[in-house]
Design a protein around this motif. Structure first.
Motif, short mmCIF file in Angstrom:
data_model
loop_
_atom_site.label_atom_id
_atom_site.label_comp_id
_atom_site.label_asym_id
_atom_site.label_seq_id
_atom_site.Cartn_x
_atom_site.Cartn_y
_atom_site.Cartn_z
N ASP A 1 1.11 -1.09 -0.04
CA ASP A 1 -0.14 0.14 0.19
C ASP A 1 0.99 1.32 -0.03
O ASP A 1 1.95 1.03 0.47
CB ASP A 1 -0.94 0.08 1.21
CG ASP A 1 -1.88 -1.00 1.17
OD1 ASP A 1 -2.89 -1.03 0.33
OD2 ASP A 1 -1.72 -1.95 2.13
N SER B 1 -0.42 5.80 3.50
CA SER B 1 -1.45 4.85 4.44
C SER B 1 -1.07 4.43 5.58
O SER B 1 -1.93 4.10 6.39
CB SER B 1 -1.93 3.65 3.33
OG SER B 1 -0.83 2.74 3.42
N GLN C 1 -4.68 0.29 -3.96
CA GLN C 1 -4.12 1.73 -4.57
C GLN C 1 -4.60 1.75 -6.11
O GLN C 1 -5.25 2.56 -6.46
CB GLN C 1 -2.77 2.29 -4.40
CG GLN C 1 -2.45 3.62 -4.81
CD GLN C 1 -1.10 4.03 -4.50
OE1 GLN C 1 -0.03 3.14 -4.60
NE2 GLN C 1 -0.93 5.28 -4.38
N ASN D 1 -7.16 3.99 0.73
CA ASN D 1 -7.37 3.75 -0.72
C ASN D 1 -8.76 4.16 -0.80
O ASN D 1 -9.08 4.38 -2.26
CB ASN D 1 -7.12 2.54 -1.28
CG ASN D 1 -5.63 2.25 -1.13
OD1 ASN D 1 -4.86 3.01 -0.95
ND2 ASN D 1 -5.26 0.83 -0.70
#
Length: 350
Positions: A64, A68, A288, A331
């Motif tokens: 990620d 994040s 993502q 996301n």
């Protein structure tokens, strides 16, 4: 902490918190929005008030985007953040998050972290003057093994040196082994309880002057049929733990086989309303690039489950909810959308 809603003061605080949920989340390259003095005071008052908790795991394993799991981007009203694989390494980010009343704990897998006293892995054996007991096997744990040196080392590293707020011990198949076999789980956990949790020994405090949190984190819902059953390692030692986190996942890698909130009822007696926090599996949320681990509806399923268990938590007066890999909720649009909504469900403005 008793998490019951109360009175006009709490309602006013909830209104403020609700406004915080709607603020724009930070983006790459921007500094986090600094709260005004009054806003920070209100936020800290909320964190100290009786309310339902939200716990999020930040996972920085490369799957990620960096923002994040950057602790600067955590929504203000998250109560506890877990540093998981590849956590944010910037101490300034830790302090900024803690300044908003959010606690940071380390998630430990005993199989990877723990060593028994006198093990070849135990730094104490390298100290001048150390002499092993006669016929002592320093390569293999046994039924008499203790884990006090390791527990103290975890306290010194994560609490005293790094300035974090507690530990989460992950208790499931595969997280015990090596120097800490599942059959020694009681010895591991009672050693940790000397330094973390409500029964931590005198003087074992965080830099804020309070006892470090001790979170019992499990997916084992059997009472006594295996070494990690709650009747063996949780119930007799319940007072050692601040909270019991149960991984009631409905997607991805999971042990619990339920799919409806009605199937959570046995957890109330197994772990107690005064300790229980139930969790969703954020592995299932959107990547993502828009993909997901369990297409086509894994994201939707994990999202709805968090909202459902938030409602169940409020109705059953348990302690809160959590999200493994909360970082993947970044996301969604807006960032951390589902986590925010679950907090609002548990702590509504009314």
């Amino acid at each position: 902490m008793k998490n019951r809603l109360f009175g006009p003061f709490f309602t006013a605080i909830c209104i403020f918190v609700c406004l915080l949920f709607c603020k724009t989340t930070n983006v790459i390259g921007q500094s986090p929005k600094k709260l005004s003095k009054d806003a920070l005071a209100n936020l800290l008052a909320y964190k100290k008030s009786p309310h339902k908790l939200f716990i999020g795991y930040l996972v920085g394993d490369g799957n990620d985007p960096e923002p994040s799991y950057n602790m600067l981007n955590v929504p203000d009203s998250v109560d506890i953040i877990e540093g998981f694989a590849g956590y944010d390494q910037n101490p300034d980010h830790w302090r900024a998050l803690q300044a908003k009343g959010t606690k940071i704990v380390y998630c430990s897998f005993p199989k990877n972290d723990a060593y028994f006293d006198g093990s070849v892995k135990d730094p104490a054996t390298k100290e001048p003057g150390y002499v092993a007991p006669p016929n002592f096997d320093n390569t293999k744990a046994n039924a008499s093994s203790t884990y006090n040196n390791w527990a103290k080392a975890m306290y010194n590293k994560y609490i005293k040196q790094m300035g974090w707020d507690g530990i989460d011990v992950d208790i499931e198949r595969g997280t015990f082994g090596n120097d800490a076999p599942a059959t020694n789980a009681v010895a591991v956990l009672t050693a940790v309880a000397r330094y973390f949790g409500p029964n931590a020994e005198a003087g074992n405090l965080t830099n804020a002057g309070v006892k470090p949190l001790f979170l019992f984190d499990t997916d084992v819902d059997t009472k006594d049929s295996e070494p990690l059953s709650y009747g063996r390692i949780y119930t007799p030692y319940k007072s050692n733990y601040d909270y019991a986190l149960f991984q009631c996942y409905v997607g991805g890698a999971r042990r619990w086989k339920g799919s409806q909130v009605t199937e959570l009822t046995p957890l109330l007696s197994a772990f107690g309303k005064d300790k229980l926090i139930v969790m969703t599996n954020g592995d299932e949320w959107l990547h993502q690039n828009g993909g997901q681990d369990s297409p086509p509806n894994g994201d939707a399923k994990a999202t709805q489950w968090l909202l459902d268990i938030a409602k169940w938590t409020k109705e059953n007066d348990t302690q809160g909810v959590g999200a493994y890999r909360m970082s993947r909720d970044y996301n969604h649009t807006p960032h951390f959308k589902v986590s925010r909504e679950s907090i609002q469900i548990m702590n509504p403005v009314n």
